[in-house]
Write a protein that holds these residues in place. Structure first.
Motif, mmCIF file in Angstrom:
data_model
loop_
_atom_site.group_PDB
_atom_site.id
_atom_site.type_symbol
_atom_site.label_atom_id
_atom_site.label_comp_id
_atom_site.label_asym_id
_atom_site.label_seq_id
_atom_site.Cartn_x
_atom_site.Cartn_y
_atom_site.Cartn_z
ATOM 1 N N ALA A 81 0.828 -1.208 0.000
ATOM 2 C CA ALA A 81 0.000 0.000 0.000
ATOM 3 C C ALA A 81 0.860 1.253 0.000
ATOM 4 O O ALA A 81 0.565 2.228 -0.713
ATOM 5 C CB ALA A 81 -0.930 -0.008 1.210
ATOM 6 N N ALA A 82 1.913 1.245 0.792
ATOM 7 C CA ALA A 82 2.795 2.415 0.876
ATOM 8 C C ALA A 82 3.423 2.728 -0.472
ATOM 9 O O ALA A 82 3.577 3.903 -0.852
ATOM 10 C CB ALA A 82 3.879 2.178 1.925
ATOM 11 N N GLU A 83 3.778 1.704 -1.198
ATOM 12 C CA GLU A 83 4.405 1.917 -2.505
ATOM 13 C C GLU A 83 3.453 2.629 -3.451
ATOM 14 O O GLU A 83 3.840 3.562 -4.171
ATOM 15 C CB GLU A 83 4.844 0.569 -3.086
ATOM 16 C CG GLU A 83 5.768 0.647 -4.264
ATOM 17 C CD GLU A 83 7.136 1.188 -3.895
ATOM 18 O OE1 GLU A 83 7.420 2.365 -4.258
ATOM 19 O OE2 GLU A 83 7.920 0.464 -3.257
ATOM 20 N N GLU A 84 2.212 2.221 -3.467
ATOM 21 C CA GLU A 84 1.248 2.834 -4.385
ATOM 22 C C GLU A 84 0.811 4.224 -3.937
ATOM 23 O O GLU A 84 0.514 5.087 -4.763
ATOM 24 C CB GLU A 84 0.025 1.926 -4.542
ATOM 25 C CG GLU A 84 0.317 0.576 -5.179
ATOM 26 C CD GLU A 84 0.929 0.689 -6.566
ATOM 27 O OE1 GLU A 84 0.619 1.657 -7.290
ATOM 28 O OE2 GLU A 84 1.733 -0.193 -6.926
ATOM 29 N N LEU A 85 0.778 4.459 -2.631
ATOM 30 C CA LEU A 85 0.279 5.730 -2.117
ATOM 31 C C LEU A 85 1.369 6.785 -1.916
ATOM 32 O O LEU A 85 1.047 7.947 -1.654
ATOM 33 C CB LEU A 85 -0.434 5.502 -0.776
ATOM 34 C CG LEU A 85 -1.846 4.915 -0.841
ATOM 35 C CD1 LEU A 85 -2.307 4.507 0.546
ATOM 36 C CD2 LEU A 85 -2.816 5.919 -1.443
ATOM 37 N N GLY A 86 2.625 6.382 -2.009
ATOM 38 C CA GLY A 86 3.686 7.333 -1.725
ATOM 39 C C GLY A 86 3.733 7.695 -0.256
ATOM 40 O O GLY A 86 3.918 8.857 0.112
ATOM 41 N N PRO A 183 -3.578 2.408 -12.665
ATOM 42 C CA PRO A 183 -2.208 1.960 -12.953
ATOM 43 C C PRO A 183 -1.401 1.724 -11.683
ATOM 44 O O PRO A 183 -1.511 2.482 -10.709
ATOM 45 C CB PRO A 183 -1.634 3.116 -13.770
ATOM 46 C CG PRO A 183 -2.451 4.306 -13.385
ATOM 47 C CD PRO A 183 -3.825 3.792 -13.117
ATOM 48 N N LEU A 184 -0.607 0.668 -11.710
ATOM 49 C CA LEU A 184 0.299 0.370 -10.610
ATOM 50 C C LEU A 184 1.654 1.010 -10.883
ATOM 51 O O LEU A 184 2.024 1.252 -12.024
ATOM 52 C CB LEU A 184 0.457 -1.145 -10.450
ATOM 53 C CG LEU A 184 -0.827 -1.936 -10.173
ATOM 54 C CD1 LEU A 184 -0.521 -3.430 -10.147
ATOM 55 C CD2 LEU A 184 -1.470 -1.502 -8.856
ATOM 56 N N LYS A 185 2.396 1.265 -9.828
ATOM 57 C CA LYS A 185 3.728 1.832 -9.984
ATOM 58 C C LYS A 185 4.614 0.883 -10.796
ATOM 59 O O LYS A 185 4.486 -0.346 -10.719
ATOM 60 C CB LYS A 185 4.357 2.059 -8.609
ATOM 61 C CG LYS A 185 3.694 3.152 -7.769
ATOM 62 C CD LYS A 185 4.152 4.522 -8.200
ATOM 63 C CE LYS A 185 3.681 5.589 -7.220
ATOM 64 N NZ LYS A 185 4.404 5.560 -5.939
ATOM 65 N N ASP A 186 5.529 1.460 -11.537
ATOM 66 C CA ASP A 186 6.526 0.685 -12.276
ATOM 67 C C ASP A 186 7.484 0.045 -11.280
ATOM 68 O O ASP A 186 8.069 0.747 -10.441
ATOM 69 C CB ASP A 186 7.292 1.608 -13.225
ATOM 70 C CG ASP A 186 8.300 0.871 -14.091
ATOM 71 O OD1 ASP A 186 8.604 -0.302 -13.795
ATOM 72 O OD2 ASP A 186 8.803 1.483 -15.052
ATOM 73 N N THR A 686 8.620 -7.989 -12.039
ATOM 74 C CA THR A 686 7.579 -7.687 -13.028
ATOM 75 C C THR A 686 6.523 -8.781 -13.114
ATOM 76 O O THR A 686 5.552 -8.651 -13.870
ATOM 77 C CB THR A 686 8.194 -7.469 -14.415
ATOM 78 O OG1 THR A 686 8.886 -8.655 -14.820
ATOM 79 C CG2 THR A 686 9.178 -6.296 -14.399
ATOM 80 N N GLU A 687 6.695 -9.864 -12.343
ATOM 81 C CA GLU A 687 5.714 -10.946 -12.326
ATOM 82 C C GLU A 687 4.734 -10.741 -11.168
ATOM 83 O O GLU A 687 5.058 -10.089 -10.170
ATOM 84 C CB GLU A 687 6.405 -12.304 -12.168
ATOM 85 C CG GLU A 687 7.263 -12.711 -13.350
ATOM 86 C CD GLU A 687 6.437 -13.126 -14.559
ATOM 87 O OE1 GLU A 687 5.247 -13.457 -14.381
ATOM 88 O OE2 GLU A 687 6.987 -13.110 -15.673
#
Length: 731
Positions: A81-86, A183-186, A686-687
């Motif tokens: 969650a933290a990764e997507e929300l910054g 979209p999800l983070k790269d 990436t998987e």
């Protein structure tokens, strides 16, 4: 980092617990600022608000229907969650498994905590991020493409002031659906996912400060204990309530054949349960552990099912010049949790609150609702840590016991099982019997394969495993068996032109069964990978090379090669020169999830029959790895637990009862027997993330059996590998 919370504070606000995360010394557990504010929010899995909330200070609360049974979800899911929300990880808190606060994401089972539960929350976080950017774009008068989320605010990518999350939606609902296309983070930009951040629960567990369900105290709480019959299946004839008159405050509760006591203290409750005089009749119709194998062959059967049909295995086997057959047996096993099950129930005024370590709190809420005849809205199940289970042990039974006693006395009741309760009465991992046939072609590869399985059949759509207390009380429960998906991975993962896998489904089981970690796959992997080794030995080929020749999946090939490298594999046929041997096993979990290979080095003492596992190498590919250290801990735990199951564990029972009711009669792996373990994680950012809680268990017994054969020439086909069985294999 600390992990403390006052028990009384914990119980305020209807018992909601927020587990928070800090890497810099802040509390790792805290109370929800306003439980009343959160109760009543949507629990819909399709709503962003079902999964997360942004607080006025910009911090984030995650509401997770999956629970952390020790697999590290409390750090891994906030990382996602933290990764997507910054967000900063130490400003994310997580509520788990509280049916009044969290969506129903299904049981924490099947290695789906990250693969499904975490992925759902990640998508909700990505949706929330896009909504926050949209709100900030309006407020700043900037195009969405010029904005990014960083450190709990939305700000221009070119610099300049931004807007804090709290100022955009703090303490308000998003009011939007989860967008599957958000979209999800790269992965190339990840700063949190993929990092080995520490688990917040470990310090408290190491120091003894962590609060388990056993530690919870509710105002006005009594202690309860259930008196089980001396023989499984016996019925209660009469009870002498005067036999516990000398114990202050002790009270008998009888509901048909359900017999329990309540008292003011745990000691008095346990004393009363021991002292209570009761007369039981009947029972005593078990087959006994020595008769299980023959019973499985004899039935009664529900049906036969063809699981794999490729080519004509029977004809190919009949015409083969080199043909082998073998039979493998896996016994009933207990969950054997180190801490016996415990639960607290408060059933009063048409409502019920249950504090439980259940791995399926939402499903158990429905169970309690049905059993007690309560409206679902009036039942709340709150998850609190218990002893690890990895399958259904006695947690739900203890909670049902507590609920029955609480309803009878009109006060909260705590039920703490004993060790004898846990090992004697918990539902067991089911027995499995497999007969395999195989043939080698002129090229030295597997030409034909047939697996015949005898397994207890799980009852489709069974709402809950039949629970002991309600069954004794004569309460209606759907009859049936709960075993898990125990027929998977019964076919070889290698290229075989002619394959046939058939299962004979049994109508019943010798004892009440339930799913136990990696249900079925451990026993099936044991048979399939041991038999693969037998075919390799018959062909006079190196076991590693034999497997690689039959694999085409590059991910499978990679883990097999990596596992072998971890123990310095040298090519040669088995058995080896003797004394110390090596073995290998591979499994593609459920044929479509995690890839795992296990290489093992073991020493065999022919005179005593003792096996010493010297070192283990595991290569593991579960796609995206959220927290490498937490995953390694899971893999290590699986290896040790399954070594214990392979070397020591078997439920013993006679015509009347389970007799292996302590850790002397049901031994476990001990610390001096822990081998060196090396783990090689195949990281594929990436998987999709796959499960890490079960797959590594599955190749363990075959890798060990193959190492024992390589060391001694003895082939072990029945678990556990006791000293007597090892010596018998040399005869």
């Amino acid at each position: 980092m600390s992990a403390t919370v006052d028990r009384r504070d914990f119980l305020k606000g209807a018992g909601a617990l927020i587990v928070g995360f800090s890497l810099h010394g802040a509390p790792a557990a805290q109370q929800l600022p306003s439980a009343e504010k959160a109760i009543g929010k949507t629990l819909d899995v399709n709503d962003v608000d079902g999964f997360l909330a942004v607080n006025a200070d910009g911090s984030v609360t995650i509401y997770c229907g999956k629970v952390d049974l020790g697999q590290g979800l409390r750090i891994a899911i906030p990382q996602m969650a933290a990764e997507e929300l910054g967000c900063a990880i130490d400003r994310i808190a997580m509520v788990e498994g509280d049916t009044a606060l969290t969506p129903d994401q299904g049981p924490t089972a099947g290695s789906t905590g990250i693969m499904r539960g975490g992925v759902q929350i990640r998508q909700a976080a990505a949706t929330a991020r896009e909504a926050l950017i949209g709100l900030a774009a309006e407020k700043l008068g900037r195009p969405r493409g010029d904005l990014e989320v960083v450190n709990h605010e939305v700000r221009p990518t070119s610099g300049g002031p931004g807007v804090r999350f709290g100022d955009l939606v703090g303490d308000r609902r998003f009011g939007i659906k989860v967008d599957a296309k958000a979209p999800l983070k790269d992965p190339a930009t990840y700063t949190v996912v993929g990092k080995s951040l520490p688990r917040p629960d470990v310090p408290g567990k190491v120091t003894g400060g962590h609060k388990f369900v056993h530690d919870i105290v509710v105002d006005g709480m009594l202690h309860g204990a259930v008196v089980r019959p001396p023989t499984i299946g016996a019925t209660l004839a009469d009870v002498d309530e005067s036999s516990i008159r000398s114990i202050p405050g002790a009270r008998v509760v009888r509901i048909k054949d359900f017999l329990g006591v309540v008292a003011n203290t745990e000691w008095d409750a346990m004393s009363a349960a021991r002292a209570l005089k009761a007369r039981w009749t009947g029972g005593g119709a078990l087959v006994g552990d020595a008769g299980v194998r023959a019973w499985m062959k004899a039935g009664p059967f529900e049906s036969d099912e063809s699981l794999v049909k490729k080519g004509d295995a029977k004809a190919a086997l009949a015409g083969a010049a080199k043909r082998l057959s073998a039979e493998y047996y896996w016994p009933m096993q207990s969950h054997a949790s180190m801490g016996p099950s415990c639960a607290i129930a408060d059933v009063r005024e048409g409502k019920a609150t249950i504090w439980s370590a259940s791995q399926a709190t939402h499903r158990f809420r429905a169970t309690i609702s049905r059993l007690l005849g309560l409206a679902p809205a009036g039942v709340r199940v709150i998850y609190v840590d218990g002893a690890g289970c990895y399958g259904m042990n006695g947690h739900d039974d203890a909670a049902a016991d507590a609920a029955l006693l609480s309803r009878a006395v009109g006060r909260p009741v705590r039920v703490q099982w004993t060790r004898q309760d846990e090992l004697g009465w918990d539902p067991k991992g089911p027995p499995q019997l497999l007969a395999l046939e195989g043939a080698l072609g002129d090229d030295g590869r597997i030409a034909a394969w047939r697996t015949e399985m005898w397994l207890p059949k799980a009852t489709a759509q069974l709402p809950n495993i039949p629970l002991l207390g309600p069954e004794s009380a004569g309460m209606p429960q759907a009859p049936g068996l709960s075993t898990g998906l125990i027929s998977q991975n019964g076919n070889p993962p290698y290229a075989v032109a002619h394959q046939d896998v058939v299962v004979h489904w049994l109508k019943d089981a010798p004892l009440r069964p339930s799913n136990l970690r990696a249900p079925g796959k451990i026993a099936n992997g044991f048979a399939v990978e041991s038999f693969t080794d037998e075919l390799a030995a018959a062909a006079g080929r190196d076991a590693l090379e034999f497997r690689l020749a039959g694999l085409s999946d590059p991910r499978g090939i990679e883990v097999v090669k990596r596992a072998a490298a971890l123990i310095d594999w040298r090519a040669r046929p088995s058995p080896g020169p003797g004394g110390v041997g090596r073995g290998i096993a591979y499994l593609h979990y459920k044929n479509n999830e995690t890839y795992v290979a296990m290489a093992m080095e073991a020493e065999v003492d022919r005179s005593s029959g003792a096996i010493r596992v010297r070192r283990v190498g595991c290569a593991h590919d579960c796609g995206l790895v959220v927290n490498p250290d937490a995953l390694r801990q899971q893999i290590e735990g699986q290896i040790l637990q399954t070594l214990s199951r392979t070397l020591h564990e078997e439920v013993r029972f006679d015509r009347s009862n389970v007799t292996s009711v302590d850790f002397a009669s049901y031994p476990l792996l001990r610390f001096p027997d822990v081998p060196r373990i090396a783990i090689d994680l195949v990281v594929r950012p990436t998987e999709p993330p796959l499960g890490g809680g079960e797959a590594a268990s599955t190749p363990v017994p075959a890798a060990l059996a193959n190492a024992v054969y390589d060391a001694s020439g003895a082939r072990l086909r029945t678990v556990p590998f006791t000293r007597d069985r090892v010596r018998g294999a040399f005869a």
